[in-house]
Design an enzyme around this catalytic site. Sequence first.
Site, PDB file in Angstrom:
ATOM      1  N   GLU A  78      -3.883 -29.778   0.631  1.00 57.18           N
ATOM      2  CA  GLU A  78      -4.516 -30.028  -0.660  1.00 57.18           C
ATOM      3  C   GLU A  78      -4.585 -31.511  -1.036  1.00 57.18           C
ATOM      4  O   GLU A  78      -5.539 -31.944  -1.685  1.00 57.18           O
ATOM      5  CB  GLU A  78      -3.778 -29.265  -1.769  1.00 57.18           C
ATOM      6  CG  GLU A  78      -3.885 -27.751  -1.668  1.00 57.18           C
ATOM      7  CD  GLU A  78      -5.303 -27.233  -1.895  1.00 57.18           C
ATOM      8  OE1 GLU A  78      -6.089 -27.923  -2.574  1.00 57.18           O
ATOM      9  OE2 GLU A  78      -5.618 -26.144  -1.390  1.00 57.18           O
ATOM     10  N   SER A 451      16.331  32.064 -15.362  1.00 58.29           N
ATOM     11  CA  SER A 451      17.765  32.365 -15.401  1.00 58.29           C
ATOM     12  C   SER A 451      18.667  31.144 -15.496  1.00 58.29           C
ATOM     13  O   SER A 451      19.884  31.298 -15.659  1.00 58.29           O
ATOM     14  CB  SER A 451      18.154  33.179 -14.158  1.00 58.29           C
ATOM     15  OG  SER A 451      17.545  34.447 -14.193  1.00 58.29           O
TER      16      SER A 451
END
Length: 777
Positions: A78, A451
Amino acid sequence: MALIGAGAFALLMALFTALFIVPNLPPIDALTDYRPKIPLRVYTADNVLIGEFGEERRDFVSIAGIPSSMKNAIIAIEDNNFYEHGGVDVLGVVRAGLANLIHSRSQGASTITMQVARTFLLTRKKTYSRKLQEVLLAYRIEKNLTKDQILELYMNQIYLGQRAYGFGSASRIYFGKPIKELTIAEAAMLAGLPKAPASANPVVNPKRATERQQYILKRMHDLGFITQTQYENAKAEKLNVLADGNRFRTHAEYAAEQVRQFMYTQYKDEIYTSGMSVYTTLNKADQDAAYEALRRGVLDYDKRHGYRGPEDNIDLPKDAEDRQQAIEDILVKHPDSDDLKAAVATAVSAKSVSAETLSGDNIEITGVGLRFAASGLSSKAAEDKKIRPGSVIRVVQDSKKKWAIVQLPEVSAAFVSINAQDGGIRAMVGGFDFALNQFDHVTQAWRQPGSTIKPFVYSAALEKGFSPATLVNDAPLADDSMTEQNGKAWNPGNDDGNYDGPVTMRTGLKRSKNLVSIRILRKITPPFAIEHMAHFGLQADKQPSNLTLTLGTGSVTPLQMAGAYAVFANGGFKLKPYLIQKVVDVRGNVLMEADHPQAGDETARAIDPRNAFIMNTMLRDVVRSGTGYMAGQRLGRSDLAGKTGTTNDSMDGWFAGYGRDVVGVAWMGYDTPRTLGSREFGSTLALPIWVDYMKTALRGKPEIQSAVPAGLTQVNGDWSYDEYVNGDAVRSVDVDEQKGFWERLFNPDNEPQAPGNINPDGVNPEEKQNNEDMYRG
């Protein structure tokens, strides 16, 4: 004349800059007081990331925490003169400007400082005035910040694809590791992202990303940032780039979403940008075990009920390019579900199927891999079931890398486990796949419990003078006071159609005898049972105030049921399940921390410790030799307790139980209730999921036995509250008392027996039960 013209142009530019550009320059406060948008992150208790919420996925990393290889890679590609220039590469700007003017093509010359100015303060619109603003701001930035501060801003703010902002976030998203652990090759790959983050990142376009990475490595070598050996090694290194969907190391999407919803109610939109972190009570190993157990259980159920046919069908174009596009288009509509991949069949016969996945892999399925879908490969298959070229099928790869045809299940499921000692949620899986169905069945699915509700009725009965040895008549019962929708008298029966006559209450629970439970409830009354159930956190307004209550016709959620069973597991304390342990801000300051009672805190006492102890012995019998027998056999432990549950017409299958301090609840059913199959029960649907999870949760943990609380006496084989041994005990329900039986059981002159796991029915706990009816719930 040329010099005069150039001087005049320069003077005009200076006036333009002074009058129009400088006065409109934005302040640089955003840089000097940098506050990055950091998403909400959610972690397990052992610090594993499970969720991230915010438009920007960002980690702030100080310049001191960024490795030199990462900084050098950025500078190499860069701005290799970054530490030398004053913010602007003057020659580069002039060169780029002339190229843009003469060749009408965009050419950049932005330094890192100029990129910071553009990223933070300006638009990305390419104009000469904006470029001039960049230059002026760059000089201003260089006067106010050090080079390291500028580089720190750049490396934390720049967009790098996949919603990642900053190199700290990119490191975690692309490679699953903190930035300090990056190799040189990985750092070079990330350094190449700013130029084309969306279209050339290694997830979207690995070829293009690799080409740029190789160029950056060469630049690093040419600039002397890496040695020849480092360069050669980095060039050859094979990178392991994570697919976007694999950025989290464990599947806990439902739990993460629960956290997001809670945090939003507290802090609104601030949660998406302020960098808060939430630490949950989940444990990674438990969560992974729960996720795998649930998916395995659901797929096993699905396999038992046959192949339904392809998910979709398309006509494959003859042109190769059009054909590839058509395959990609249809597969996008059928996303993968973890290891269950969507594929389009390209060639089909009874002995082999060729198919293509979205990633472009061509796979071949043969032999046992075709067995499940054999009905769809038959020449006699119905059209909606037939697999043909163009069919969208679902495939999975086994441990030997062999492919097999499977299908996405239609049935739903849930699993949750909690720590019985404090209520912390250890694992939570709200469905088969969050991406396919965001409805959280752990917290949102109000279903009939079948149950699994019976233990709470039995617990209530203990407070009314019952004991596990109370005899209850297991025989048909016609209740004229209750009618069905057709107006006929309610005539309930046992699931298996068998009746054993007088049995003990312990046996009634162990074998899940409906008629025993109904007679018990009729004796103690539904209102009393509902009031007692509230002590466990079960909502009264969700339960019917009639005898069907004990058959599980009310409504509960799996999370609610886990909290209720924890009361039995921890000796009688009601501890509200909770998920969030701690919330911290971006600086690590604690904003919120859980403060919950622990088991043993008498302010949380829900039921008499004697009640909890007796129910624990009864629920252990369910696992030893009753409907939950499979759990004890497969886990090989004697300290397991729980209860199966199957609702009317097998629309819901449950197992709720615990071992040591781990409570787990598994549920399976369809979102729009329908039968799961006439041969499916809680023991076949939910219990296998529970067992698979408990293999991990209890591994390496020794068995524990509960101490007998004061106030209990064991006479001739079972426990009773002391006050009922000689007092108002309920000796039997709808049974003609057998002469001498109760006198012997409750005779105060009898010597109390030593505590132990005595089965009053004389059933050998190790006895294998081969009768399928024993597994009904």
